[in-house]
Design a protein around this motif. Structure first.
Motif, PDB file in Angstrom:
ATOM      1  N   ASP A  55      26.131  36.767  46.054  1.00  0.00           N
ATOM      2  CA  ASP A  55      25.640  38.136  45.978  1.00  0.00           C
ATOM      3  C   ASP A  55      25.140  38.686  47.305  1.00  0.00           C
ATOM      4  OD1 ASP A  55      26.227  37.844  43.334  1.00  0.00           O
ATOM      5  OD2 ASP A  55      24.157  37.895  42.618  1.00  0.00           O
ATOM      6  N   HIS A 102      29.442  40.755  42.879  1.00  0.00           N
ATOM      7  CA  HIS A 102      28.722  39.882  43.807  1.00  0.00           C
ATOM      8  C   HIS A 102      28.378  40.599  45.108  1.00  0.00           C
ATOM      9  CE1 HIS A 102      29.377  36.409  41.249  1.00  0.00           C
ATOM     10  NE2 HIS A 102      30.658  36.717  41.180  1.00  0.00           N
ATOM     11  N   THR A 103      27.821  41.790  45.012  1.00  0.00           N
ATOM     12  CA  THR A 103      27.342  42.503  46.203  1.00  0.00           C
ATOM     13  C   THR A 103      26.013  43.153  45.867  1.00  0.00           C
ATOM     14  OG1 THR A 103      29.634  42.983  46.847  1.00  0.00           O
ATOM     15  CG2 THR A 103      27.893  44.176  47.993  1.00  0.00           C
ATOM     16  N   CYS A 154      37.255  40.417  56.905  1.00  0.00           N
ATOM     17  CA  CYS A 154      35.911  40.752  56.414  1.00  0.00           C
ATOM     18  C   CYS A 154      35.050  40.995  57.640  1.00  0.00           C
ATOM     19  CB  CYS A 154      35.339  39.644  55.542  1.00  0.00           C
ATOM     20  SG  CYS A 154      33.757  40.089  54.792  1.00  0.00           S
ATOM     21  N   VAL A 198      37.661  44.981  54.464  1.00  0.00           N
ATOM     22  CA  VAL A 198      37.884  43.835  53.580  1.00  0.00           C
ATOM     23  C   VAL A 198      39.357  43.786  53.203  1.00  0.00           C
ATOM     24  CG1 VAL A 198      37.219  42.712  51.423  1.00  0.00           C
ATOM     25  CG2 VAL A 198      35.551  44.137  52.632  1.00  0.00           C
ATOM     26  N   CYS A 202      39.837  41.158  43.974  1.00  0.00           N
ATOM     27  CA  CYS A 202      38.991  41.528  45.108  1.00  0.00           C
ATOM     28  C   CYS A 202      37.904  42.512  44.673  1.00  0.00           C
ATOM     29  CB  CYS A 202      39.855  42.124  46.216  1.00  0.00           C
ATOM     30  SG  CYS A 202      38.927  42.784  47.625  1.00  0.00           S
ATOM     31  N   ALA A 234      27.021  34.353  55.221  1.00  0.00           N
ATOM     32  CA  ALA A 234      27.868  35.251  54.438  1.00  0.00           C
ATOM     33  C   ALA A 234      29.208  34.545  54.224  1.00  0.00           C
ATOM     34  CB  ALA A 234      28.065  36.568  55.172  1.00  0.00           C
ATOM     35  N   SER A 275      35.334  41.204  42.152  1.00  0.00           N
ATOM     36  CA  SER A 275      34.367  40.275  42.761  1.00  0.00           C
ATOM     37  C   SER A 275      33.358  41.024  43.623  1.00  0.00           C
ATOM     38  CB  SER A 275      35.104  39.225  43.594  1.00  0.00           C
ATOM     39  OG  SER A 275      35.601  39.772  44.807  1.00  0.00           O
ATOM     40  N   LEU A 276      33.815  42.047  44.341  1.00  0.00           N
ATOM     41  CA  LEU A 276      32.893  42.818  45.179  1.00  0.00           C
ATOM     42  C   LEU A 276      31.853  43.533  44.326  1.00  0.00           C
ATOM     43  CD1 LEU A 276      35.394  44.353  47.764  1.00  0.00           C
ATOM     44  CD2 LEU A 276      33.868  42.407  48.090  1.00  0.00           C
ATOM     45  N   ALA A 320      34.670  37.781  46.762  1.00  0.00           N
ATOM     46  CA  ALA A 320      33.247  37.471  46.961  1.00  0.00           C
ATOM     47  C   ALA A 320      32.749  36.562  45.849  1.00  0.00           C
ATOM     48  CB  ALA A 320      32.432  38.759  46.988  1.00  0.00           C
ATOM     49  N   LEU A 360      32.793  33.999  51.825  1.00  0.00           N
ATOM     50  CA  LEU A 360      33.701  34.547  50.823  1.00  0.00           C
ATOM     51  C   LEU A 360      34.976  33.717  50.821  1.00  0.00           C
ATOM     52  CD1 LEU A 360      32.513  37.157  52.736  1.00  0.00           C
ATOM     53  CD2 LEU A 360      33.255  38.371  50.694  1.00  0.00           C
ATOM     54  N   TRP A 386      26.243  38.286  50.448  1.00  0.00           N
ATOM     55  CA  TRP A 386      27.153  38.241  51.603  1.00  0.00           C
ATOM     56  C   TRP A 386      27.032  39.491  52.474  1.00  0.00           C
ATOM     57  CZ3 TRP A 386      31.079  41.770  52.542  1.00  0.00           C
ATOM     58  CH2 TRP A 386      31.386  42.645  51.500  1.00  0.00           C
TER      59      TRP A 386
END
Length: 539
Positions: A357, A286-287, A430, A348, A279, A475, A282-283, A354, A477, A359
């Motif tokens: 990018d 991809h944020t 989310c 989350v 988690c 958005a 990935s955040l 995620a 995920l 989201w």
């Protein structure tokens, strides 16, 4: 049946790509062979006469699809009502309104059903404050045979800007047209523009949940200018600087954020370090948000690998907040939210991953609007299918995730998996909300909903405070739902108590979801089957 290639028809393509009967059964046999345990569960439920359970288990195994058989249409011709005129916008502009009290705006290829004029006139007579009214439609295929039902939700400006789900058949009071008029610079979008301006005045735009018209897209395609007009309309009503993105006839209103606030990502967890690591990694990867802080709520983790990972996170600037005691999802999130530095709170689950990018930016663009409360994302399960597309009230016995088990690439009924739209609630797996709005309503109710339905309750309290809840399909995920959850007799007892408390607090609101049509069968998965269409009062 294949629709003509026109973007204005794209909301009707929700059945495109569904396999035919032969291919469908071949795929079912293949999946049954791969998952025999699930196949036997379907068979046992069917043999025991538990049809709802059998359908639910079949959807889990084979996925969901639209099985929307359209009922026979009433015969005869539409009756004449003296106070009502049916005309296209161009005719109104050219010829004037005449002496009628109600005008039904329409377009080529659309026609009223028998009984519709009377139903429209009666609805306006019963509600003097009603400004405009729209209903449902039946799409006609070759030979004028009923093909698809168009069952619309209550009036939603965000949805209307993204996709013309209302359609051109709209009844309007004469006084409204006299005052607001139709904008000739928006050919093909005059009616959505009129409704948006009317709603902005605070006048009521209502949906009558019954079929009022037919739509024959093979006979008259929408005007080409309508695509340009809809983009211009969206830009006018965007509410600030930004841009309009078009994809397959569906529009996304992207809003510029002059001063993006710090976003606090709050992640409750108990051990299961492999989920948490996936988690958080990935955040981070991809944020594309300029300012983030991550708070992990630790509920008595004990495994050495988890504790070692917490130390690693702390060295990298992630805050690990101890939350000891019995698992209380609401209380943990409340505690983290109280200590969060961000103006935007993003809750989350530790089993969310995620992969796009943008989201958070897409969710924040909506959540930071003054009139919006909670914002949810499209979540995909481990099989790449829809796990969450918003929450629908009054289905499945209480609440259900919209479009659950549909393919992850499905457009959704009337493009609801592609267009930003209003819903009654979204999952806290989310969920983004401004910190000040969250605190103003008291956050999650940990006393009543420690584990379940705290998200539904929060969204409904935000709604009561004047904030609408939005689902943002852009958005997206992954969510491996309940991967870190274990059911016990105590957990089931607690869950039943929370069900009772949700019913006690929101009973009337749970009876009918304005953002979901009553014509769908509440015992089946959302948007999969119809029940008998019935006339109803406007809502």
């Amino acid at each position: 049946m294949r629709l003509p290639p026109h973007p204005a028809l794209d909301p009707l393509r929700f059945t495109d790509g569904q396999p035919g009967p032969v291919r469908r059964w071949l795929l079912r046999l293949l999946l049954a062979a791969r998952r025999p345990g699930e196949a036997w569960a379907v068979l046992r439920a069917a043999l025991a006469g538990k049809r709802v359970r059998a359908r639910d288990r079949a959807a889990i195994l084979w996925g969901a699809r639209h099985a929307l058989a359209v009922p026979p249409l009433p015969g005869g011709e539409p009756e004449t009502v003296a106070s009502l005129r049916v005309a296209a916008p161009a005719a109104i502009v050219a010829e004037g309104l005449g002496s009628v009290a109600i005008v039904v705006l329409t377009a080529p290829g659309h026609g009223l059903l028998p009984g519709a004029p009377t139903a429209i006139a009666e609805a306006f007579a019963a509600d003097p404050d009603l400004g405009a009214l729209y209903g449902d439609a039946v799409v006609l295929g070759p030979g004028a045979r009923p093909w698809l039902p168009v069952l619309r939700p209550a009036f939603d400006p965000d949805y209307l800007l993204a996709a013309d789900y209302v359609g051109p058949v709209v009844a309007v009071r004469r006084a409204v047209l006299d005052r607001l008029g139709l904008d000739p610079s928006l050919p093909g979008a005059e009616i959505p523009d009129l409704l948006l301006r009317l709603a902005a005045e605070g006048r009521r735009v209502r949906h009558l949940p019954r079929p009022l018209s037919t739509w024959a897209p093979l006979e008259a395609a929408p005007p080409e200018d309508g695509v340009r007009s809809r983009a211009l309309l969206a830009a006018r009503h965007r509410g600030g600087p930004g841009r309009v993105e078009a994809a397959g006839g569906i529009l996304a209103l992207r809003r510029d954020l002059a001063d993006p606030p710090l976003a606090t990502l709050i992640i409750p967890t108990r051990d299961r370090v492999e989920l948490l690591r996936a988690c958080i990694e990935s955040l981070r990867a991809h944020t594309d948000w300029p300012s983030l802080e991550i708070v992990v709520c630790d509920n008595d983790s004990r495994h050495p690998r988890t504790l070692a990972y917490f130390q690693h996170l702390a060295r990298e600037g992630v805050r690990v907040l101890p939350c000891p005691g019995p698992f209380d999802f609401a209380a943990m999130n409340n505690r983290a939210a109280a200590e969060a530095g961000g103006g935007l709170l993003v809750f989350v689950n530790n089993d969310v991953v995620a992969f796009r990018d943008d989201w958070l930016r897409r969710m924040a663009e909506e959540a930071l609007r003054p009139e919006v409360g909670a914002v949810g994302a499209k979540l995909l399960d481990g099989r790449g299918r829809i796990q969450h597309g918003g929450i629908v009230l009054g289905t499945g016995g209480l609440v259900t995730h919209a479009h659950r088990h549909f393919p992850g690439t499905a457009p959704g009924y009337l493009a609801r998996l592609r267009a930003t739209h209003r819903v009654s609630a979204v999952t806290a797996a989310c969920l983004a909300v401004e910190a000040r709005k969250f605190r103003a309503v008291g956050g999650f109710d940990a006393q009543a909903f420690a584990v379940d339905f705290n998200d539904v309750d929060l969204c409904l309290r935000l709604e009561a405070a004047g904030h609408r809840t939005l689902m943002v399909p852009g958005a997206a995920l992954h969510h491996h739902e309940a991967a870190s959850r274990r059911w016990t007799p105590e957990a089931r007892e607690r869950h039943e108590g929370e069900v009772a408390r949700l019913r006690a607090r929101w009973g009337k609101r749970l009876d009918a979801d304005p953002w979901y049509h009553p014509g769908f069968d509440p015992r089946a998965g959302t948007y999969t089957r119809l029940r008998a269409w019935e006339g109803a009062a406007p809502r």
